[in-house]
Design an enzyme around this catalytic site. Structure first.
Site, PDB file in Angstrom:
ATOM      1  N   HIS A  46      -3.724 -13.158  29.545  1.00 20.21           N
ATOM      2  CA  HIS A  46      -3.089 -12.122  30.357  1.00 20.21           C
ATOM      3  C   HIS A  46      -1.804 -11.644  29.684  1.00 20.21           C
ATOM      4  O   HIS A  46      -1.108 -12.423  29.037  1.00 20.21           O
ATOM      5  CB  HIS A  46      -2.759 -12.704  31.739  1.00 20.21           C
ATOM      6  CG  HIS A  46      -2.298 -11.682  32.732  1.00 20.21           C
ATOM      7  ND1 HIS A  46      -1.004 -11.603  33.170  1.00 20.21           N
ATOM      8  CD2 HIS A  46      -2.980 -10.702  33.366  1.00 20.21           C
ATOM      9  CE1 HIS A  46      -0.902 -10.610  34.047  1.00 20.21           C
ATOM     10  NE2 HIS A  46      -2.079 -10.054  34.193  1.00 20.21           N
ATOM     11  N   SER A  76     -18.546 -17.666  36.336  1.00 14.48           N
ATOM     12  CA  SER A  76     -17.655 -16.514  36.484  1.00 14.48           C
ATOM     13  C   SER A  76     -18.265 -15.471  37.415  1.00 14.48           C
ATOM     14  O   SER A  76     -19.493 -15.376  37.536  1.00 14.48           O
ATOM     15  CB  SER A  76     -17.413 -15.901  35.093  1.00 14.48           C
ATOM     16  OG  SER A  76     -16.781 -14.645  35.214  1.00 14.48           O
TER      17      SER A  76
END
Lengths: 462, 462
Positions: free
Chosen positions: A172, A375
């Protein structure tokens, strides 16, 4: 290279602003935005009573329209991992109170209008989830994943002032921002096309810097592809490269930290392993109405390097922000209390099932798509039609876009999405006479359905 | 030296924890807190329907009790500068929406469920207040004064990577925290007993470090005493010491940034002077239900050193936190829209009048008290009775406490406070056979009513 970034009017007008050579023309951008926002300008209340009442009615109408706009936007939102299905129930009663958890969650300050009891309960819940005994745990409810990452990396830097931050390039953006902020050298590690860290590159970088400790960011669900770095492998490599106890691991579990424990055969993120901190977002799976998160540390680390007694609040300050939102812990508490571990487990299973459903539907209509194990982030060919991207608020990077399937995303919503995508894509490809885009660089040849790779895959199968 | 820090049970039980030699016994502290908070523990919902319904009722009862507790606490709150008088009006309708202003306020991202239009309107309002033309202004709604300070100092450091931070010792603790975080040398400047910066000391420190640029934190209302550093004097000293354009000024206006413009003869804080940034809190005078604030910069600085294009959100990231609370700007917008400049002016006048009233009442009962010019922060002799301090949630430092008079503080509340203080003080002094404490070190001899200084002052008057 230049491309167009679109500015969107909440009242459905659309303005466009040039992003030239990757640089925004700031003044133009700003004045364009301002003109769109004119009706929100804060004018002075009139002296005249009647005029003031009329103005108040206008304000209420504007707010009601805005609410309608938000609801429309929410119903077409697929791009970011925010759970928009909120049940605030009896929490409405707190909205008009200023609740402030200033200072340390575990130490009362003189300020009484706080929600520390809820915050501590939430922290205990997470400590249990990640196997950290209560008396070894410290943490707090943050303003979001970024603050959690900033806090974890700061603890790492304070423990190892000479350390280097290692983070995969799919980390991120807050990780790189924190490194810059903290004046710490940061080494970007390569990733596989799945988004997972390239372990050989990690080992090779470690071996070039053995003189300095390692502060490692481990992604438990990358932002774009939901990839999970292999914590066990990372620890093994650190030890093989001779780092022994000269490392600190922060787990950026913003997205998947709450999902992993509930997925069979998923790697375990736990404080039984030599990690220093885990942070997770509260507005993602849990659906808090404001950005928030939870960060958990080993209390010995925080006591050693982060604590400063602040006489003014008669408390300690080991947080980033000091004055802290007291509503967020109550929301998190209420959600966890209402649905429990089992409820989250059900939601996670549903999200993953729906993500698998979406992936197979996309492939069926010829759109390259990819879903990591454990996921709910479906990665696929970036739609060419910008209006479609905006309507569904898709996050895009290079040749790909993603849909993050959260509990508020229904199969009905996904069906409509796939159908609209098929139509918009067909129209776009016909109009521009473009080929099916190649996404092999971003999600691997084996997942690419462009004319070149689809044939190759097809041939290799024969 | 050791003293007792009290842990307070929201349900009125009281626990105490030792603060030994200024260090908290962390484990003991934590387990004591935990035991108090046991009833908030998050247990799993039961399988049985009936049991689940009963549990839900218990939860609702607990929340209702907590609300009552918060209301009680709010009605006896004087110590921190939070305006607890909130009128949320039509904003109730937004509570169950996740509103997130991720990225730059002035640039739309792909995420549609945001409140940027409100945020931009709030920023424009503040830019007008502080004389910064719209097209030269950048800023955002922060999570509070700390984030504003962190942002301002970061811009300063990026403009002057070799700079030194200068801040008076009465600055908010977030200034020193930020310096440590950013690895920037920080020089603490002495203060007068009023809390204002000691300008001769500032000049002398500057002269010792002329080789390196200065990043100066100017307090527009210090935390403890509401003191206002003289911006004009600081600029003059910088220029006299040869810093010319080698300085950056951040104004920490958390408390008084909104008051100053409305006080006659108060020094002007304005972007017409060579300052880089101002930050203010939104939960103080404006009474937002969550900690928040506004930070305003010159857009050229932010564009030069803070901008990173983030493809993921199709926006820029020049903020500290990235994902940002979308509710706070709506609250600020609604408050400013409802009361306007004139309404704030009225509230400020009332706060200052009430603060003057409190100061004179305190002196009348023999309590040393002091009020800075253009301030509503009344500083006085720290009460000896801890239970009284906790009841009124007073912030204390060394020999003094303060009351920050906010719009929700009525003269009736102040009358009751003074009466209870007189009683509690009389009882405390009788019980402990103590003298009236000397506070000369903290607020100056001329404001001290202890037996020594009161006589001196008295004599010198003769």
């Amino acid at each position: 290279m230049s491309h167009l970034a679109m500015l969107e009017n909440p009242d459905q007008e659309v303005n466009s602003v040039m992003l030239v050579d990757g640089q925004l023309n700031y003044v133009a951008e700003k004045s364009a935005t301002s003109s769109v926002y004119n009706r929100y300008e804060i004018d002075e209340p009139p002296e005249d009573r009647q005029a003031d009442v009329e103005r108040q009615l206008c304000t209420e109408k504007l707010l009601a329209q805005y609410r309608q706009h938000l609801q429309d936007k929410s119903s077409h939102h697929l791009g970011y991992p925010f759970n928009l299905e909120l049940n605030v129930g009896p929490l409405q009663q707190f909205q008009n109170l200023h609740i402030n958890n200033l200072g340390d969650p575990f130490i009362e300050s003189n300020y009484g209008v706080h929600s520390r009891q809820f915050e501590v309960a939430v922290l205990d819940w997470f400590a249990r989830l990640w196997d950290l005994p209560k008396d070894q745990c410290w943490g707090y409810v943050t303003n979001g994943g970024t603050e959690g990452n900033m806090h974890g990396l700061l603890v790492g830097r304070e423990l190892f002032p000479e350390g280097i931050i290692y983070a995969s390039r799919d980390s991120h953006y807050s990780i790189f921002k924190a490194a810059k902020m903290y004046r710490v050298q940061c080494i970007k590690i390569d990733t596989y096309s799945t988004g997972e860290m390239h372990y050989a590159d990690f080992a090779s970088q470690l071996l070039q810097n053995t003189g300095r400790p390692a502060i490692v960011n481990v992604n438990i669900g990358t932002t774009m592809k939901g990839a999970i770095d292999d914590l066990d492998e990372i620890i093994r490599i650190l030890q093989d490269c001779g780092y022994e106890d000269k490392f600190y691991i922060h787990c950026d579990a913003a997205l998947a930290g709450l999902m992993m424990p509930f997925i069979k055969h998923a790697p375990r993120v736990t404080f039984k392993k030599p990690i220093g901190s885990i942070s997770v977002s509260g507005h993602k799976l849990m659906g808090c109405p404001m950005p928030c998160g939870v960060t958990i540390n080993r209390s010995k680390d925080v006591t050693a390097v982060m604590s400063t007694n602040i006489e003014y609040v008669a408390s300690r300050d080991a947080t980033i922000t000091g004055s802290r939102n007291g509503h967020a812990p109550i929301f998190l508490w209420y959600t966890l209390k209402s649905i429990g571990y089992k409820g989250i487990c059900r939601e996670v299973e549903m999200c993953i099932k729906n993500a698998q459903y979406l992936t197979s539907r996309l492939k069926k209509i010829g759109v390259s798509a990819f879903l990591n194990k454990a996921s709910s982030t479906v990665v696929f060919e970036k739609p060419g039609d910008q209006a479609f991207v905006r309507k569904w608020q898709l996050a895009c990077e290079r040749s790909i876009a993603h849909v993050v399937v959260m509990p508020n995303v229904t199969t009905k919503m996904l069906r409509i999405f796939v159908q609209e995508l098929a139509e918009s894509r067909h129209a776009f490809l016909s109009r521009t006479e473009a080929n099916i885009p190649c996404v092999a660089m971003d999600i691997g040849q084996e997942n690419c359905l462009c004319s070149l790779h689809d044939v190759v895959v097809h041939h290799s199968r024969i």
